[in-house]
Design a protein around this motif. Sequence first.
Motif, PDB file in Angstrom:
ATOM      1  N   GLU A  35      26.423  36.320  44.449  1.00  0.00           N
ATOM      2  CA  GLU A  35      25.348  35.459  43.975  1.00  0.00           C
ATOM      3  C   GLU A  35      24.223  35.398  45.007  1.00  0.00           C
ATOM      4  O   GLU A  35      24.453  35.565  46.210  1.00  0.00           O
ATOM      5  N   ALA A  36      23.026  35.140  44.521  1.00  0.00           N
ATOM      6  CA  ALA A  36      21.868  34.933  45.396  1.00  0.00           C
ATOM      7  C   ALA A  36      21.121  33.704  44.908  1.00  0.00           C
ATOM      8  O   ALA A  36      21.050  33.436  43.706  1.00  0.00           O
ATOM      9  N   MET A  37      20.567  32.968  45.844  1.00  0.00           N
ATOM     10  CA  MET A  37      19.729  31.820  45.506  1.00  0.00           C
ATOM     11  C   MET A  37      18.276  32.199  45.763  1.00  0.00           C
ATOM     12  O   MET A  37      17.928  32.605  46.878  1.00  0.00           O
ATOM     13  N   VAL A  38      17.450  32.082  44.747  1.00  0.00           N
ATOM     14  CA  VAL A  38      16.020  32.331  44.883  1.00  0.00           C
ATOM     15  C   VAL A  38      15.316  30.977  44.953  1.00  0.00           C
ATOM     16  O   VAL A  38      15.397  30.174  44.017  1.00  0.00           O
ATOM     17  N   ARG A  48       8.884  33.327  48.150  1.00  0.00           N
ATOM     18  CA  ARG A  48      10.176  33.385  47.452  1.00  0.00           C
ATOM     19  C   ARG A  48      11.242  33.811  48.462  1.00  0.00           C
ATOM     20  O   ARG A  48      11.254  34.943  48.933  1.00  0.00           O
ATOM     21  N   TYR A  49      12.090  32.857  48.813  1.00  0.00           N
ATOM     22  CA  TYR A  49      13.170  33.082  49.770  1.00  0.00           C
ATOM     23  C   TYR A  49      14.405  33.519  48.990  1.00  0.00           C
ATOM     24  O   TYR A  49      14.700  32.979  47.909  1.00  0.00           O
ATOM     25  N   VAL A  50      15.160  34.456  49.537  1.00  0.00           N
ATOM     26  CA  VAL A  50      16.398  34.912  48.909  1.00  0.00           C
ATOM     27  C   VAL A  50      17.554  34.591  49.859  1.00  0.00           C
ATOM     28  O   VAL A  50      17.682  35.200  50.931  1.00  0.00           O
ATOM     29  N   VAL A  51      18.378  33.616  49.481  1.00  0.00           N
ATOM     30  CA  VAL A  51      19.543  33.216  50.270  1.00  0.00           C
ATOM     31  C   VAL A  51      20.746  33.964  49.723  1.00  0.00           C
ATOM     32  O   VAL A  51      21.133  33.765  48.561  1.00  0.00           O
ATOM     33  N   SER A  52      21.334  34.835  50.537  1.00  0.00           N
ATOM     34  CA  SER A  52      22.473  35.623  50.062  1.00  0.00           C
ATOM     35  C   SER A  52      23.261  36.144  51.245  1.00  0.00           C
ATOM     36  O   SER A  52      22.755  36.212  52.369  1.00  0.00           O
ATOM     37  N   GLU A  53      24.504  36.538  50.962  1.00  0.00           N
ATOM     38  CA  GLU A  53      25.319  37.178  51.995  1.00  0.00           C
ATOM     39  C   GLU A  53      24.982  38.655  52.102  1.00  0.00           C
ATOM     40  O   GLU A  53      24.839  39.191  53.195  1.00  0.00           O
ATOM     41  N   ARG A  54      24.825  39.302  50.959  1.00  0.00           N
ATOM     42  CA  ARG A  54      24.508  40.724  50.946  1.00  0.00           C
ATOM     43  C   ARG A  54      23.024  40.942  51.248  1.00  0.00           C
ATOM     44  O   ARG A  54      22.180  40.119  50.913  1.00  0.00           O
ATOM     45  N   ALA A  64      14.491  38.584  38.864  1.00  0.00           N
ATOM     46  CA  ALA A  64      14.165  37.210  39.243  1.00  0.00           C
ATOM     47  C   ALA A  64      12.945  37.118  40.148  1.00  0.00           C
ATOM     48  O   ALA A  64      12.362  36.035  40.297  1.00  0.00           O
ATOM     49  N   LEU A  65      12.554  38.233  40.757  1.00  0.00           N
ATOM     50  CA  LEU A  65      11.441  38.231  41.708  1.00  0.00           C
ATOM     51  C   LEU A  65      10.269  39.006  41.124  1.00  0.00           C
ATOM     52  O   LEU A  65      10.308  40.241  41.042  1.00  0.00           O
ATOM     53  N   PRO A  66       9.204  38.322  40.719  1.00  0.00           N
ATOM     54  CA  PRO A  66       8.093  39.013  40.053  1.00  0.00           C
ATOM     55  C   PRO A  66       7.356  39.997  40.949  1.00  0.00           C
ATOM     56  O   PRO A  66       6.676  40.896  40.441  1.00  0.00           O
TER      57      PRO A  66
END
Length: 406
Positions: free
Chosen positions: A269-272, A321-327, A375-377
């Motif tokens: 999962e990723a949080m945008v 737009r920040y992307v919070v993710s492990e990968r 999700a990211l334009p």
Amino acid sequence: MATDPAEGSTDRLGAATRSFADAVVEAERIVRAAPHVKTDQDLAEGLDYLAGSIKASLHMVGAYQQDYPFFASSTGPYTKLGLDNPDTLYFHAYIRDDAEYVVTGRRGTTADLSFQIMNGDYSPAKSPDSLTAFDDRELDIAKDGTFQLRFGPPRRDAGPGYVALAPGSAMLIVREVFSDWESERRGEIRIHRADTLGTSPLPVPSDRMARRYEIAGRMLVSRIRTFLAFPEWHYLQLPVNTLTEPRPTPGGLATQFSSVGHYDLDEDEAMVITAPAADREVAPYQGFQLGSMWYVSLDYINHQTSLTTDQARVDEDGMIRYVVSERDPGLANWIERTGHRRGYLQFRWQRLTRDLTPEDGPSVEVVPFEDLPRALPFHEGQRVGREEWAERIAARQTAVAKRMLG
């Protein structure tokens, strides 16, 4: 025959430090019993947090010099506390409300410099009250950047540059905040009590040194307990994977707003998080960071676990737009989780010229990692290669090394 006070029976050995040693054992017990400790990484980070807290507690007790005060670095990359801001240098000095103090310095080029008077320290039961808070817009800064402030009891003839201390004033906190880590330059600051400059303190006898160890031990245990309880008050009661609207920071600076939350994300999962890049006329400083369940910043030196507006890549529509993710998504605004499935989310806006509204704040969407291009334009414009990413990390390592010592 005279007796050497340093000599004594074996039952006196360690007497001065025994209470502190007991406190270290108790603090470790609290760390090991913390409800979020599930993995060896959790425990290892807890023990590292404990080590920094031991160092800080001894340092802060030594800095309790109300008559001969000095600014101590209370929080840093190796003595973390209270979801410390990666962009901030923290200093504090202990004061008393019936004495007058002089603060002199030279303003650097950082985004913000602020001052706050508290009536005590944090405890597991409550936060101290903020009695006075202002930033350097209230200072009379000379052309060469120098300034002077006086803090003391209320006076009718105080004049400009004099800050009246409210009853119970106990601590002066100074924060210097960087937005552009590479180009901004820190300033200078010092403090002295007006009527003791040029004199010397009396030597500290051994019984008072022993007392310092006892107080440091109590401070250590309280510190660990407090900042395990603190997130329960302000974060964990919120719905997971959300962020609040911008709001004045509880107990914080009068010119700071914040948005907070906590996350829980699977590996895939990723949080945008989408937020407007603040107008510099409204908020010269805007920063976002992650924190661990120990309520401290993640490793912000060797990983990109935080971003200021100056560090982030702003999309064509003025949004970050920040992307919070492990990968690794291969994107400029990736916020690395560094193995932390759960943690805290924190935005700060400082040196505000107006109150923020919900429209100034962030929105959150959790998506499958593979859906990030959808999700990211402006996904293509955010892409970075391995070489550029290495340059970003090298810039962080270099910048922190320039502004901080271990």
